[in-house]
Design an enzyme around this catalytic site. Structure first.
Site, PDB file in Angstrom:
ATOM      1  CG  HIS A  18      31.250  35.141  46.450  1.00 52.01           C
ATOM      2  ND1 HIS A  18      30.714  36.320  46.905  1.00 52.01           N
ATOM      3  CD2 HIS A  18      32.411  35.479  45.837  1.00 52.01           C
ATOM      4  CE1 HIS A  18      31.513  37.318  46.591  1.00 52.01           C
ATOM      5  NE2 HIS A  18      32.547  36.843  45.934  1.00 52.01           N
ATOM      6  NE  ARG A  91      32.723  38.680  38.927  1.00 52.49           N
ATOM      7  CZ  ARG A  91      33.059  39.371  39.987  1.00 52.49           C
ATOM      8  NH1 ARG A  91      32.141  39.806  40.812  1.00 52.49           N
ATOM      9  NH2 ARG A  91      34.323  39.654  40.243  1.00 52.49           N
ATOM     10  CB  SER A 129      30.990  41.940  47.194  1.00 50.58           C
ATOM     11  OG  SER A 129      31.162  40.565  47.273  1.00 50.58           O
TER      12      SER A 129
HETATM   13  P1  ADP Z   1      38.559  39.236  45.342  1.00 46.80           P
HETATM   14  O1  ADP Z   1      38.590  40.405  46.263  1.00 46.80           O
HETATM   15  O2  ADP Z   1      39.629  38.226  45.573  1.00 46.80           O
HETATM   16  O3  ADP Z   1      38.359  39.561  43.888  1.00 46.80           O
HETATM   17  P2  ADP Z   1      35.790  38.473  45.658  1.00 46.80           P
HETATM   18  O4  ADP Z   1      35.234  38.177  47.000  1.00 46.80           O
HETATM   19  O5  ADP Z   1      35.307  39.702  44.980  1.00 46.80           O
HETATM   20  O6  ADP Z   1      37.315  38.420  45.855  1.00 46.80           O
HETATM   21  O7  ADP Z   1      35.579  37.238  44.727  1.00 46.80           O
HETATM   22  C1  ADP Z   1      36.136  35.970  45.015  1.00 46.80           C
HETATM   23  C2  ADP Z   1      36.082  35.105  43.784  1.00 46.80           C
HETATM   24  O8  ADP Z   1      34.734  34.867  43.412  1.00 46.80           O
HETATM   25  C3  ADP Z   1      36.761  35.731  42.569  1.00 46.80           C
HETATM   26  O9  ADP Z   1      37.391  34.711  41.838  1.00 46.80           O
HETATM   27  C4  ADP Z   1      35.610  36.313  41.795  1.00 46.80           C
HETATM   28  O10 ADP Z   1      35.913  36.389  40.413  1.00 46.80           O
HETATM   29  C5  ADP Z   1      34.544  35.261  42.070  1.00 46.80           C
HETATM   30  N1  ADP Z   1      33.188  35.787  41.928  1.00 46.80           N
HETATM   31  C6  ADP Z   1      32.611  36.806  42.608  1.00 46.80           C
HETATM   32  N2  ADP Z   1      31.325  36.994  42.214  1.00 46.80           N
HETATM   33  C7  ADP Z   1      31.098  36.060  41.250  1.00 46.80           C
HETATM   34  C8  ADP Z   1      29.980  35.748  40.411  1.00 46.80           C
HETATM   35  N3  ADP Z   1      28.853  36.450  40.467  1.00 46.80           N
HETATM   36  N4  ADP Z   1      30.108  34.737  39.526  1.00 46.80           N
HETATM   37  C9  ADP Z   1      31.264  34.047  39.442  1.00 46.80           C
HETATM   38  N5  ADP Z   1      32.358  34.282  40.187  1.00 46.80           N
HETATM   39  C10 ADP Z   1      32.281  35.280  41.076  1.00 46.80           C
END
Ligand code: ADP
Length: 160
Positions: A18, A91, A129
């Site tokens: 993130h 990802r 996460s």
């Molecule tokens: P959500 O519950 O909306 O999916 P997340 O907190 O899991 O939210 O993720 C928020 C954003 O960050 C999403 O667009 C997710 O794809 C992106 N994201 C999470 N981890 C990574 C990572 N390791 N690399 C790139 N993007 C990520």
């Protein structure tokens, strides 16, 4: 016109994946709002206040990044803060279908707001996460995957 973007997520908790996306966004846009959505469908490990504090600490080196929380439709939040763009991270291919679905729904709800996708560094491309929580739960070492404050908070949560 100020170029404002919103980076939404559950951020339960924030990882270096993130942070990478937020840093990239902060170089493209004048102001970036990281908004933690209080999505009741998920069962979060950290409260919305805890998540907000961890995001604030992890992005304090970025002066044009603001952290906020919201309960409701993302397009309504974007309109409220005058953001023209939603930034999501991508990802592996597994993200694609889900991201396509929410992007098209957001576009259906508000045609004027564009969604763009950024990719994090390769070393974070497997990182989520949930996988971090799973490892931390069983005392796995995650210090290279999350900011220090998150590592500490995870250890506190899973303290036996
Ligand atoms: P959500 O519950 O909306 O999916 P997340 O907190 O899991 O939210 O993720 C928020 C954003 O960050 C999403 O667009 C997710 O794809 C992106 N994201 C999470 N981890 C990574 C990572 N390791 N690399 C790139 N993007 C990520």
């Amino acid at each position: 016109m100020t170029k404002i973007a919103v980076v939404p997520g559950s951020l339960d908790p924030i990882t270096y994946g993130h942070v990478d996306i937020i840093e990239r966004s902060s170089k493209i846009f004048e102001v970036v709002y990281v908004v933690i959505l209080d999505n009741s469908a998920k069962n979060p490990l950290f409260s919305i206040e805890e998540r907000k504090e961890l995001v604030q600490k992890s992005t304090s080196h970025l002066p044009n990044v603001k952290v906020d929380t919201f309960n409701g439709l993302l397009v309504d939040y974007a309109k409220k803060i005058d953001a023209s763009t939603i930034v999501r991270g991508l990802r592996a291919v597994t993200d694609f279908e889900y991201e396509m679905q929410i992007t098209l729904m957001n576009r259906f709800l508000d045609e004027s707001i564009e969604t763009i996708f950024l990719m994090s560094q390769r070393k974070y491309s497997f990182l989520s996460s949930s996988i971090v929580k799973e490892a931390a739960k069983y005392s796995g070492k995650v210090s290279e995957l999350v900011p220090e404050c998150v590592d500490k908070a995870l250890r506190e949560k899973f303290k036996k």
